[in-house]
Scaffold this active site. Structure first.
Site, PDB file in Angstrom:
ATOM      1  N   GLU A   1      -2.275 -14.971 -28.128  1.00  0.00           N
ATOM      2  CA  GLU A   1      -1.088 -14.585 -27.365  1.00  0.00           C
ATOM      3  C   GLU A   1      -1.575 -13.647 -26.270  1.00  0.00           C
ATOM      4  OE1 GLU A   1       2.466 -15.235 -27.211  1.00  0.00           O
ATOM      5  OE2 GLU A   1       1.873 -14.109 -25.429  1.00  0.00           O
TER       6      GLU A   1
ATOM      7  N   HIS B   1       1.528 -22.385 -24.870  1.00  0.00           N
ATOM      8  CA  HIS B   1       2.963 -22.081 -24.918  1.00  0.00           C
ATOM      9  C   HIS B   1       3.307 -21.223 -23.706  1.00  0.00           C
ATOM     10  CE1 HIS B   1       4.459 -23.376 -29.040  1.00  0.00           C
ATOM     11  NE2 HIS B   1       3.338 -24.031 -28.791  1.00  0.00           N
ATOM     12  N   GLU B   2       4.594 -21.261 -23.314  1.00  0.00           N
ATOM     13  CA  GLU B   2       4.995 -20.696 -22.017  1.00  0.00           C
ATOM     14  C   GLU B   2       4.008 -21.183 -20.962  1.00  0.00           C
ATOM     15  OE1 GLU B   2       4.304 -18.348 -24.647  1.00  0.00           O
ATOM     16  OE2 GLU B   2       6.278 -18.970 -25.388  1.00  0.00           O
TER      17      GLU B   2
ATOM     18  N   GLU C   1      11.658 -22.987 -32.396  1.00  0.00           N
ATOM     19  CA  GLU C   1      11.804 -21.554 -32.673  1.00  0.00           C
ATOM     20  C   GLU C   1      13.189 -21.021 -32.328  1.00  0.00           C
ATOM     21  OE1 GLU C   1       8.490 -20.486 -30.177  1.00  0.00           O
ATOM     22  OE2 GLU C   1       9.790 -19.734 -28.603  1.00  0.00           O
TER      23      GLU C   1
HETATM   24  C1  NOJ Z   1       6.165 -17.876 -28.264  1.00  0.00           C
HETATM   25  C2  NOJ Z   1       5.667 -19.169 -28.790  1.00  0.00           C
HETATM   26  O1  NOJ Z   1       6.430 -20.256 -28.318  1.00  0.00           O
HETATM   27  C3  NOJ Z   1       5.703 -19.112 -30.287  1.00  0.00           C
HETATM   28  O2  NOJ Z   1       5.329 -20.351 -30.832  1.00  0.00           O
HETATM   29  C4  NOJ Z   1       4.809 -17.996 -30.760  1.00  0.00           C
HETATM   30  O3  NOJ Z   1       4.956 -17.870 -32.147  1.00  0.00           O
HETATM   31  C5  NOJ Z   1       5.181 -16.669 -30.104  1.00  0.00           C
HETATM   32  N1  NOJ Z   1       5.317 -16.819 -28.696  1.00  0.00           N
HETATM   33  C6  NOJ Z   1       4.134 -15.618 -30.379  1.00  0.00           C
HETATM   34  O4  NOJ Z   1       2.971 -15.920 -29.675  1.00  0.00           O
HETATM   35 CA    CA Z   2       8.415 -20.023 -26.496  1.00  0.00          CA
END
Ligand code: NOJ
Ligand code: CA
Length: 707
Positions: free
Chosen positions: A415, A483-484, A508
């Site tokens: 992340e 992601h993002e 999510e």
């Molecule tokens: C957003 C992501 O879409 C998700 O899958 C992830 O768990 C969180 N960020 C934390 O990185």
């Molecule tokens: Ca997300």
């Protein structure tokens, strides 16, 4: 026009000593056609036809620059070149093995008739399933660099089409799709952004892919291909004129849209055209417009299913950070001292056991590394995460050794908290650390507003960052699931280490969104919009649909049978079984429906869309690579449906065992979501079946040849 008129016309042209140029090009099957010209003041435009009917009316194209006069009027055509192309290439992993890339192309070379007589090329490619065109800025004297303040590509619609759209957000694609007439698109009037950690919608524009249906029943989808060293394109809506214009994502730092160095080619602007909605899904136009594989063998990446320490954080059972109590509803970090850390050695071993016992190859662990205590809603996220240091209760080596012993492959998690400069600094060592530990793929994330302030997720600066990640990762034989992310534009053809991505409202949101989560119509819309761009890490597989032990106010808005069908419908070479191991248990045993997840393929030699309507329902059958197994998935929106399916895609003369996972008679996404029936029958190529889908329901079928 009669013969004499033609002769007279040609005579007139030759008197002006005008060179005759090719100004139109048709697809190999002749159905799709585009025309190009400049008007009386030298302003370039194009039109698109399907079966001789106009689908895109006169649409002008141009550019505005910070460091030069606009490209608008005074252009003349100096040369045109027609070419054709037919090649078949293989996807290293994908929805199918072989892809035919067959098109006719027209290159138009333009030049200004007035000083500084600049040169500008436009390349059109017409395919049986649509068109793509891109601008080329050839090397020329006096211009080294152009700072683009506006790209003005028009898309002039021929009617008030029905449109499935999300707003032209510069920071995030995680919006629900809206279904409205073109003239009712109102991106600025949307509410419900409270669950988005970064969002910026400067005008009434939509993001792509945006899909439309005309009154004649034709389907159109607008997107872009090969987005490289340029800004993402949103489409600005001019309701009165039934017109869209390209609106590039900007940068407050550059104070422009994009900076290019000549020679330069922009991404392709694409229009997919189909008579059946399902043909949009089968179309490979976006991929075909990208360059061939530039990184060679990617067999270090194996398509796979995976479990992970993930959903339990989203539903609030545990947290990413060691001692906090992060709340995904509000994106805040709550009071300390309630240690519910998810990524512990013991918990990881529990997931590894479940994976190895149930035929799941991969394990993702989020929250394993330090930094999460400062993750969300802090302005200063630079330098917060490092990608080497595990939390004290996570014995990295022990987890790796246990995974190896059990034959489970660990997926890394990075992340970045939208601090790409920090990530770029650490990438090299972080990737070496992965490889030293035998880890071949990483899920990256970019939650929050981009640092530095003034850059946006979808602008050129970030496009270049996402690209750099792919390149650096490729050098180290690492695959990326972002992601993002920046939207998919088919670059997985060139960089097949770009395995999957988010870039939509994923599962999510069902865990914590304050607006009730993704409605049942969400995925039947996604299949015909976002999915046209490329693979989706949607993370299906929730069995405990209501998770009332953790959250009374949230739930998944589909039936359990639909959760299974998503493994086939929503394409990705990695598919998560996202629920908690204990949620997959029933009466002390693994739930019988989990067998479908164990069995379902993740890499395909063929894909057939059997039926579908945008936003309503869709049925897809896919044949697994290296086996003769087929899998079928069918999903519906909030309406129950009866769908007839023919199995004529199967091989001749073979009997197959079909295991059918379907909604029980009284199933319903809200009142009875987990009611599922499992039947086994024998089918052949001549079989027909009527699928009964409950409200928000689905059917999943595994079809295995009998020996
Ligand atoms: C957003 C992501 O879409 C998700 O899958 C992830 O768990 C969180 N960020 C934390 O990185
Ligand atoms: Ca997300």
């Amino acid at each position: 026009m009669n013969f004499l008129a033609v002769v007279f016309g040609l005579f007139l042209m030759s008197c002006n000593s005008t060179v005759v140029h090719d100004q139109s090009v048709s697809s190999p099957d002749g159905k799709v056609k585009m025309e190009f010209d400049v008007n009386g003041s030298g302003r370039p435009f194009y039109r698109v036809f399907y079966n001789d009917k106009t689908v895109i009316d006169t649409s002008y194209v141009g550019f505005e620059f910070k460091n030069g006069k606009a490209f608008k009027d005074n252009f003349k055509i100096v040369a045109t070149t027609l070419t054709d192309h037919d090649e078949t290439w293989q996807m290293p992993w994908g929805e199918q093995l072989e892809v035919q890339n067959r098109y006719n192309a027209l290159k138009i070379s333009l030049e200004e008739e007035v000083a500084p007589n600049r040169k500008w090329d436009i390349i059109f490619k017409t395919y049986d399933d649509g068109i793509g065109f891109r601008y080329a800025f050839p090397e020329q004297e006096g211009i080294k660099e152009l700072v683009i303040t506006d790209e003005n590509t028009q898309f002039n619609l021929t009617g008030n089409h029905k449109v499935w759209w999300i707003p032209g957000d510069w920071d995030i694609y995680e919006h629900l799709y809206n279904e409205t007439l073109f003239t009712d698109i109102d991106a600025l009037g949307l509410s419900g952004h409270e669950n988005l950690n970064a969002t910026y919608i400067p005008e009434n524009a939509v993001n792509t892919p945006v899909t439309m249906k005309t009154d004649d029943g034709l389907y159109l989808s607008f997107h872009e291909a090969d987005l490289t060293d340029y800004s993402g394109m949103t489409l600005k809506v001019h309701k009165e004129d039934l017109l869209m214009t390209s609106e590039l994502v900007g940068s407050d730092i550059l104070k422009a849209k994009a900076k290019i160095t000549l020679p330069f080619e922009t991404p392709w602007r694409t229009i997919q055209i189909a008579e059946k909605a399902g043909d949009l899904i089968e179309s490979k136009l976006i991929l075909n417009l990208n360059e061939p594989n530039a990184i060679g063998d990617v067999s270090y990446f194996t398509p796979m299913k995976y479990v992970g320490i993930w959903w339990e954080m989203h539903i609030g059972k545990s947290t990413w950070d060691l001692e906090g109590s992060q709340d995904m509803n509000t994106f805040t970090t709550g009071k300390r001292g309630s240690s519910r850390h998810g990524a512990t050695t013991e918990n990881a071993k529990k997931y590894i056991d479940f994976a190895s016992e149930n035929g799941i190859k991969g394990l993702l662990v989020e929250g394993w590394n330090t930094g999460w205590d400062k993750w969300i809603n802090t302005e200063d996220r630079e330098g917060v995460f490092d990608f080497m240091t595990p939390y004290a209760d996570y014995d990295f080596d022990a987890v790796m050794a246990y995974a190896k012993e059990k034959g489970v492959e660990v997926i890394m998690h990075h992340e970045t908290s939208a601090a790409p400069r920090t990530y770029e600094k650490q990438m090299d060592v972080a990737y070496d650390f992965m490889k030293d530990n035998g880890i071949n793929s990483v899920k990256t994330g970019y939650v929050g507003k981009i640092i530095p302030k003034g850059e946006y997720h979808h602008g050129q600066w970030m496009v270049n960052h996402y690209h750099k990640v792919l390149e650096e990762a490729a050098k180290k034989e690492i695959a990326i699931n972002a992601h993002e992310p920046i939207k998919a534009t088919g670059k997985r053809r060139t960089y097949p280490n770009a395995i999957s991505r988010e870039g939509l409202r994923g599962q999510e949101f069902n865990a914590w969104a304050t607006d009730g989560g993704n409605p049942p119509s969400h995925l039947p819309t996604v299949a015909f919009t976002r999915m046209l761009a490329g693979p989706i890490d949607f993370t299906p597989g929730v069995f405990n649909i209501k998770f009332d032990d953790y959250k009374k106010e949230n739930q998944v808005n589909t039936t359990l049978a639909q959760q299974l069908a998503l493994y086939v419908v929503i394409y990705s070479p990695i598919q998560m079984a996202c629920d908690l191991p204990e949620h997959y248990m029933q009466d002390g045993k693994v739930h019988p429906a989990f067998q479908f997840i164990t069995d379902v393929g993740v890499d395909w030699s063929q894909t057939k869309v059997l039926n579908g309507e945008v936003g309503d329902y869709v049925t897809i059958a896919r044949k697994e690579r290296n086996t003769d197994n087929w899998f079928l998935g069918s999903i519906t929106d909030e309406n129950a449906r009866t769908l007839d399916v023919a199995f004529d895609f199967l091989d001749d003369g073979k009997n197959y065992t079909a295991t059918i996972y379907k909604d029980a008679e009284d199933a319903h996404w809200n009142t009875n979501p987990t009611a599922i029936t499992i039947d086994t029958i024998t089918v052949t190529k001549d079989s027909k079946l009527t699928l009964q889908l409950a409200e928000g329901g689905g059917t999943a079928i595994s079809i295995v040849p009998q020996e």
